[in-house]
Design a protein around this motif. Structure first.
Motif, PDB file in Angstrom:
ATOM      1  N   LEU A 262       0.838  -1.204   0.000  1.00  0.00           N
ATOM      2  CA  LEU A 262       0.000   0.000   0.000  1.00  0.00           C
ATOM      3  C   LEU A 262       0.871   1.253   0.000  1.00  0.00           C
ATOM      4  O   LEU A 262       0.611   2.204  -0.731  1.00  0.00           O
ATOM      5  CB  LEU A 262      -0.924  -0.002   1.230  1.00  0.00           C
ATOM      6  N   LYS A 263       1.929   1.206   0.784  1.00  0.00           N
ATOM      7  CA  LYS A 263       2.826   2.359   0.824  1.00  0.00           C
ATOM      8  C   LYS A 263       3.466   2.610  -0.548  1.00  0.00           C
ATOM      9  O   LYS A 263       3.518   3.741  -1.025  1.00  0.00           O
ATOM     10  CB  LYS A 263       3.910   2.175   1.888  1.00  0.00           C
ATOM     11  N   GLN A 264       3.919   1.516  -1.169  1.00  0.00           N
ATOM     12  CA  GLN A 264       4.500   1.663  -2.523  1.00  0.00           C
ATOM     13  C   GLN A 264       3.495   2.271  -3.501  1.00  0.00           C
ATOM     14  O   GLN A 264       3.838   3.148  -4.284  1.00  0.00           O
ATOM     15  CB  GLN A 264       4.907   0.293  -3.069  1.00  0.00           C
ATOM     16  N   GLU A 265       2.258   1.784  -3.441  1.00  0.00           N
ATOM     17  CA  GLU A 265       1.221   2.296  -4.352  1.00  0.00           C
ATOM     18  C   GLU A 265       0.971   3.782  -4.112  1.00  0.00           C
ATOM     19  O   GLU A 265       0.826   4.562  -5.051  1.00  0.00           O
ATOM     20  CB  GLU A 265      -0.094   1.531  -4.167  1.00  0.00           C
TER      21      GLU A 265
ATOM     22  N   LEU B 273       0.738   8.577   5.900  1.00  0.00           N
ATOM     23  CA  LEU B 273      -0.564   8.856   6.501  1.00  0.00           C
ATOM     24  C   LEU B 273      -1.627   7.929   5.900  1.00  0.00           C
ATOM     25  O   LEU B 273      -2.461   7.373   6.615  1.00  0.00           O
ATOM     26  CB  LEU B 273      -0.926  10.323   6.251  1.00  0.00           C
ATOM     27  N   GLY B 274      -1.558   7.745   4.584  1.00  0.00           N
ATOM     28  CA  GLY B 274      -2.499   6.851   3.901  1.00  0.00           C
ATOM     29  C   GLY B 274      -2.398   5.416   4.399  1.00  0.00           C
ATOM     30  O   GLY B 274      -3.393   4.703   4.505  1.00  0.00           O
ATOM     31  N   VAL B 275      -1.177   4.987   4.727  1.00  0.00           N
ATOM     32  CA  VAL B 275      -0.986   3.638   5.272  1.00  0.00           C
ATOM     33  C   VAL B 275      -1.475   3.573   6.718  1.00  0.00           C
ATOM     34  O   VAL B 275      -2.174   2.630   7.107  1.00  0.00           O
ATOM     35  CB  VAL B 275       0.500   3.205   5.188  1.00  0.00           C
ATOM     36  N   ALA B 276      -1.155   4.597   7.504  1.00  0.00           N
ATOM     37  CA  ALA B 276      -1.539   4.586   8.928  1.00  0.00           C
ATOM     38  C   ALA B 276      -3.050   4.542   9.099  1.00  0.00           C
ATOM     39  O   ALA B 276      -3.580   3.806   9.929  1.00  0.00           O
ATOM     40  CB  ALA B 276      -0.949   5.806   9.635  1.00  0.00           C
TER      41      ALA B 276
END
Lengths: 281, 281
Positions: free
Chosen positions: A266-269, B228-231
């Motif tokens: 998800l972070k990579q995306e 932030l999107g991952v958290a």
């Protein structure tokens, strides 16, 4: 640039803005509007030098710009077709190009399909403003029937308003606008619909109270002009439906990363989307 | 308002902005940061009167604000827990409340879970700014273990910064932010992903060239901070996954209206979303 007598059919946001800019460049502008009240307002605002509800107003124009909503453009009135001077260069400003071109290449020998890509949230005869097109794309979609000289006339006009002139084929244009301009309307409207249909009252009330700038931005185009949202869907439905398929695949991937707790992925995306956006906006 | 000695753990956008505002109100502010370089920058910017990488800095504070990213808040370091004065009121600024409350109500008797809802695109020690919270919601989510006096202290602090004070339960908060703050990140990122994965090169190149203000707005939050999107996904996954289900149903309805050419229905829906949005934004 050569000075023209330019006819503009419709003096809404796009037509009115073109009228203001062209007059400032020294052209003579004649506006044909549908209602007397719009003629009065357009005169007050100086959107053209000559304004009338009588089609005769455009009789001597060497360029005519069809600044009409998509339905009137794609299913044009007989009165409109008959009023266009046969020797004039005709162009439109419609946001979908294939159905416009299919219709108009049979109707006028000097028709050039084009799409100045500028907008504000405002519509109607009060909306026109100076320099709306400055540094914005103006896309033309000529095909094998398009008159080259007519294309040059429209190109010069667009460039004189400060636009970035782009030519492509109508199919490519319609696919690209489906993706970056039409699809966003429905995904943004879907977000509003989701909040509105939230069944838990406490949640929906709180959501509406705390909705912030992020929500505001994401839903802006979904809260726009409903007629425009319908017209896009109606005249570009095939391409828009293709983008729904692509879009749903993207949504599914994000959902899967979250449900499978694939945080690194998800972070990579999200790094990728952040990078993409900064690359072209 | 009574003057306090306030400790702030982390001087990023939220912590730094609180530090600036509280000093302007006459409070003494002590900032604890993780790195010496951040301490130097934070001192230069005057984000607090006293700044250190040593936890001792917050020893005498009567209020401590945990302005940390979600992971450090939900899995707090021992050093952090041990540094908190037992008599101080502790609050946080995390964008997810249930896991924060679950963790912290066991860790400190005067913990108040709260969420000031303000943001900019900037992060880090350079991001803090005055009046970030003015007229913005500050949501607290007390439960049966929350100390009432501590809640009043945090309330007064939030109101003194100009925030609109709202209390609700953590569950309702997390559902509401999933809908209006977290879901928009992934639907916006999905749009960027769709454009990026368009296989027709001509279309994707044109799309990137003509992407305009509507696309820019719709993709803003999807191009934001990946961490932030991952958290959000990590600590609010259950609620976010529920919103994906609701959202997909909305998307499906719009797609169906278009594929079935239900133009009147589509117009009604878009009128509804336009109306909804203007009702609460």
């Amino acid at each position: 640039m050569e000075l023209h007598r330019v006819g503009i059919i419709g003096l809404g946001l796009i037509g009115g803005s073109i009228g203001l800019d062209l007059q400032a460049k020294g052209h003579e502008v004649c506006g044909w509007v549908n209602k007397e009240e719009n003629a009065i307002k357009a005169k007050e605002r100086g959107l053209a030098q000559f304004i009338s509800t009588d089609p005769e107003i455009i009789a001597d124009c060497s360029i005519v710009i069809l600044a009409l909503p998509l339905p009137q453009l794609i299913e044009p009135a007989k009165q409109l077709i008959n009023a266009l001077p046969i020797n004039a260069v005709i162009t439109d400003v419609g946001s979908v190009k294939k159905p416009v071109l299919n219709k108009w290449r049979r109707l006028h020998p000097k028709f050039v399909a084009s799409h100045p890509m500028s907008g504000t949230i405002h519509t109607g005869v009060e909306a026109g403003q100076r320099k709306l097109f400055k540094n914005k794309p103006w896309v033309a979609t000529p095909d094998e029937t398009t008159d080259n000289d007519a294309l040059t006339v429209v190109k010069n006009l667009a460039i004189s308003l400060g636009s970035d002139w782009i030519t492509t084929d109508a199919e490519t244009h319609d696919q690209a606008v489906a993706l970056i301009s039409h699809l966003p309307v429905y995904i943004s409207a879907s977000l509003l619909k989701s909040v509105n249909e939230e069944r838990n009252n406490k949640v929906s009330t709180l959501a509406k109270t705390i909705a912030s700038s992020g929500f505001k931005d994401t839903t802006r185009v979904g809260g726009g002009n409903p007629d425009l949202g319908v017209a896009m869907a109606r005249y570009n439905s095939e391409k828009i439906l293709e983008t729904f398929t692509t879009y749903r695949a993207s949504i599914d991937k994000f959902e899967k990363m979250i449900s499978h707790k694939q945080w690194d992925k998800l972070k990579q995306e999200l790094e990728q989307t952040q990078q993409n956006r900064s690359n072209y906006l």
